[in-house]
Design an enzyme around this catalytic site. Structure first.
Site, PDB file in Angstrom:
ATOM      1  N   GLY B  50       0.801  -1.229   0.000  1.00  0.00           N
ATOM      2  CA  GLY B  50       0.000   0.000   0.000  1.00  0.00           C
ATOM      3  C   GLY B  50       0.830   1.272   0.000  1.00  0.00           C
ATOM      4  CG  ASN B  73      -0.104  -7.553   9.543  1.00  0.00           C
ATOM      5  OD1 ASN B  73      -0.018  -6.320   9.465  1.00  0.00           O
ATOM      6  ND2 ASN B  73      -1.005  -8.242   8.870  1.00  0.00           N
ATOM      7  CG  LEU B  77      -1.511   0.994   6.264  1.00  0.00           C
ATOM      8  CD1 LEU B  77      -2.611   2.047   6.190  1.00  0.00           C
ATOM      9  CD2 LEU B  77      -1.653   0.009   5.117  1.00  0.00           C
ATOM     10  CG  ASN B 103      -3.343  -1.541  -1.447  1.00  0.00           C
ATOM     11  OD1 ASN B 103      -3.251  -0.662  -0.592  1.00  0.00           O
ATOM     12  ND2 ASN B 103      -4.240  -2.507  -1.372  1.00  0.00           N
ATOM     13  CG  ASN B 131      -6.086  -0.716   2.581  1.00  0.00           C
ATOM     14  OD1 ASN B 131      -7.123  -1.105   3.125  1.00  0.00           O
ATOM     15  ND2 ASN B 131      -4.897  -0.838   3.146  1.00  0.00           N
ATOM     16  CB  CYS B 134      -5.344  -0.747   6.879  1.00  0.00           C
ATOM     17  SG  CYS B 134      -4.011  -1.200   8.013  1.00  0.00           S
ATOM     18  N   GLY B 247      -7.900 -14.270   1.256  1.00  0.00           N
ATOM     19  CA  GLY B 247      -8.034 -14.655   2.653  1.00  0.00           C
ATOM     20  C   GLY B 247      -7.632 -16.093   2.883  1.00  0.00           C
ATOM     21  N   GLY B 248      -6.392 -16.303   3.287  1.00  0.00           N
ATOM     22  CA  GLY B 248      -5.955 -17.641   3.694  1.00  0.00           C
ATOM     23  C   GLY B 248      -5.760 -18.644   2.587  1.00  0.00           C
ATOM     24  N   GLY B 269      -1.672 -14.249  -0.239  1.00  0.00           N
ATOM     25  CA  GLY B 269      -1.039 -13.347   0.721  1.00  0.00           C
ATOM     26  C   GLY B 269      -0.036 -14.037   1.611  1.00  0.00           C
TER      27      GLY B 269
END
Lengths: 272, 308
Positions: B50, B73, B77, B103, B131, B134, B247-248, B269
């Site tokens: 980002g 985490n 940013l 991003n 984004n 966050c 996601g995962g 990710g």
């Protein structure tokens, strides 16, 4: 940096809860330098999830003359290291490395003082070997080693075999001086058996509290000192930004332990 | 077994991707970090870390902690700012032949617009991912992503600031994900990516202190996949614009679940941290699945979930 599946050559308990693992990985061994580390994936399951960073303990030369194996000295502290401790000879292990910048060795060193706390002794053995082989003017090589108790003082014989003078401190006083390794450092620096000036170098690895003290003591004496930092990290590639440290030259910007370290000049670090 | 070549390309709101495998922002640096392991031009797109108008230092350490099947985490940013990104990071990425998605985020609606505007004039960028989700910073980020009116405002403003295709990355921290998805669609988004991390925490029971300096952090990794999958499915049912599943996702099977649930593309990710080659492994796994199931075109798999 390489990502490879390597064969485990041995994985033995060297002291209660401490293990030494040898892995056959010519790709990493031939490029590794003392102070660099390896990211180990202890399982191909999703828990534990992340790789674990381990500093390289020893880089072994095969008879052919090329480096072929590295050793990882580790302490069982949680789920990941517990799984590692159960691995057997001939098992395969997923490694990524060598990572980071190791200790820089000035070949004009006359006196080298190594300071290790607990498992922080790990990188100092390959460092001692490298110093001995590269520094022709070397007069004195000394290791100051501290641990909570007798079981936390590792590798003394290995260092002595190299001709290194070893002084030990334990917090419970069962071995060597009763107290901390920084007491040994203060004592050593006060006694006159070191030559002041640029030809004396200090190299340290251990818990942050020890490194902070060592940095302070060394700064007062004006001796150059390199320290190896430990940090939580996810990738070791400089992408996750998890392993950051504040430094004097960085200004407002954090440095990354994985890419800019793990070895830093002690006067660079701003201790939190 | 030899297979006919399968068609893997997808179009995400005007961005033509070679294949549906993208990287998730913040897990792939600026691309360069992964170049030794992944042909950057082989992926559908690289979504970079980002970027804000001015550089940001981020949160103090410790910033990362592993939890069961996931990680928290609180990077906060940290980034080098849009000008240095354009000057120092973009040229390498552009030369690599990668499809680049940037991003962006801001601490005000105007700042989102300013970043978008600067990138609008920059050669080599295929799209922006906004984004609004966050969980680790006070200003900006999630404030815009947890309220559908705020989300509408910020996306509308960015829409007027750039001609680039816009992907909006949604937060799971809402009561009804479809409401905010519709808002950003109405505001002119070309695609939606979801989900960002889920706020969580971990405690050291010896010291009775939080394991993260920021106290809370964003949970990612396999632990959040079922939540992400459910939200992608809900959003894909009610929106006209393409949905990107995040996601995962750890392997091709995970990726395929998202595609069947309605995602036109996926982002990898946390898996990048564990296996630097995760994206290319996932891509070849998808290809193999399509071949094994005699599916000639990935587009015919999107949203094929049967709930009968």
């Amino acid at each position: 940096m390489y990502q490879i599946l390597s064969k485990i050559l041995f994985n033995k308990e060297v002291s209660p809860t401490y293990y030494n693992m040898g892995v056959d990985c010519p790709e990493i061994a031939s490029r590794a330098a003392p102070g660099q580390f390896i990211m180990v994936r202890v399982s191909n399951q999703l828990d534990p999830l992340l790789r674990r960073p381990f500093v390289i303990h020893r880089i072994q030369r095969a008879n052919t003359g090329s480096d072929s194996q590295v050793e990882i000295l580790y302490k069982v502290v949680g789920k990941g290291t517990e799984i590692m401790s159960e691995m057997k000879e001939c098992d395969e292990i997923d490694l990524l490395g060598p990572v980071g910048n190791g200790y820089r060795i000035d070949t004009n060193i006359r006196t080298a003082v190594l300071v290790g706390g607990g498992i922080g002794v790990a990188p100092l053995l390959s460092l001692a070997e490298r110093i001995i082989s590269q520094c022709s003017k070397l007069k004195s090589l000394i290791l100051l080693l501290g641990g909570k108790g007798r079981d936390d003082v590792l590798c003394v014989e290995e260092f002595e075999r190299l001709g290194v003078e070893v002084r030990v401190a334990t917090e419970d006083g069962r071995l060597g001086h009763r107290g901390l390794v920084v007491d040994l450092l203060l004592d050593y620096l006060e006694s006159r058996d070191y030559s002041p000036g640029s030809s004396t170098h200090c190299f340290a690895c251990g818990p942050d509290s020890m490194l902070k003290e060592v940095s302070k003591i060394i700064a007062e004496k004006g001796i150059s000192c390199q320290i190896s930092l430990e940090s939580r990290m996810a990738c070791a590639l400089g992408a996750c930004l998890g392993c950051i440290v504040r430094t004097k030259s960085g200004g407002d910007v954090y440095k990354k332990v994985c890419k800019d370290g793990p070895v830093f000049d002690s006067n660079e670090i701003i201790w939190e | 077994m030899n297979h006919e070549p399968v068609e893997l390309s997808v179009n995400i709101g005007g961005i033509q991707l070679k294949n549906p495998v993208m990287t998730a922002s913040g897990t792939f640096g600026y691309g360069e970090e992964y170049a030794p392991y992944v042909g950057l031009d082989k992926l559908g797109a690289i979504v970079v870390k980002g970027i804000s108008l001015k550089p940001r230092t981020g949160n103090p350490p410790p910033r990362i902690v592993e939890t069961t099947g996931g990680m928290l985490n609180s990077i906060g940013l940290e980034n080098i700012g849009v000008d240095r990104f354009i000057g120092e990071k973009l040229p390498y990425l552009r030369d690599s032949g990668a499809t680049i998605i940037v991003n962006i985020f801001g601490s005000s609606i105007e700042e989102y617009g300013d970043v978008a505007n600067k990138l609008d004039d920059t050669h080599g960028i295929s799209g922006l991912e906004i984004n609004i989700s966050c969980p680790n910073v006070k200003e900006g980020g999630i404030i815009f992503g947890s309220d559908s009116h705020m989300a509408f405002e910020v996306v509308s403003f960015v829409r007027q600031s750039t001609k680039l295709p816009l992907i909006v990355k949604l937060s799971p921290h809402v009561t009804d994900i479809t409401e905010i998805a519709r808002s950003v669609q109405d505001a002119g988004a070309d695609a939606i990516s979801l989900i960002n991390t889920i706020r969580g925490m971990a405690i050291d029971i010896e010291t009775k202190t939080p394991k993260l300096a920021n106290i809370t952090g964003g949970l990612s990794g396999p632990a959040i996949k079922p939540i992400a999958l459910r939200m992608v499915w809900e959003v894909a049912k009610v929106t006209e614009i393409p949905v990107i599943g995040v996601g995962g996702i750890m392997n091709a099977y995970d990726a395929l679940e998202f595609i069947i649930a309605g995602a036109s593309a996926i982002q990898v990710g946390t898996a990048n941290f564990i296996n630097p080659k995760a994206t290319v492994d996932i891509l070849s796994g998808i290809e193999k699945y399509l071949g094994d199931h005699r599916i000639g075109d990935i587009k015919s798999l999107i949203g094929t979930l049967s709930c009968e």
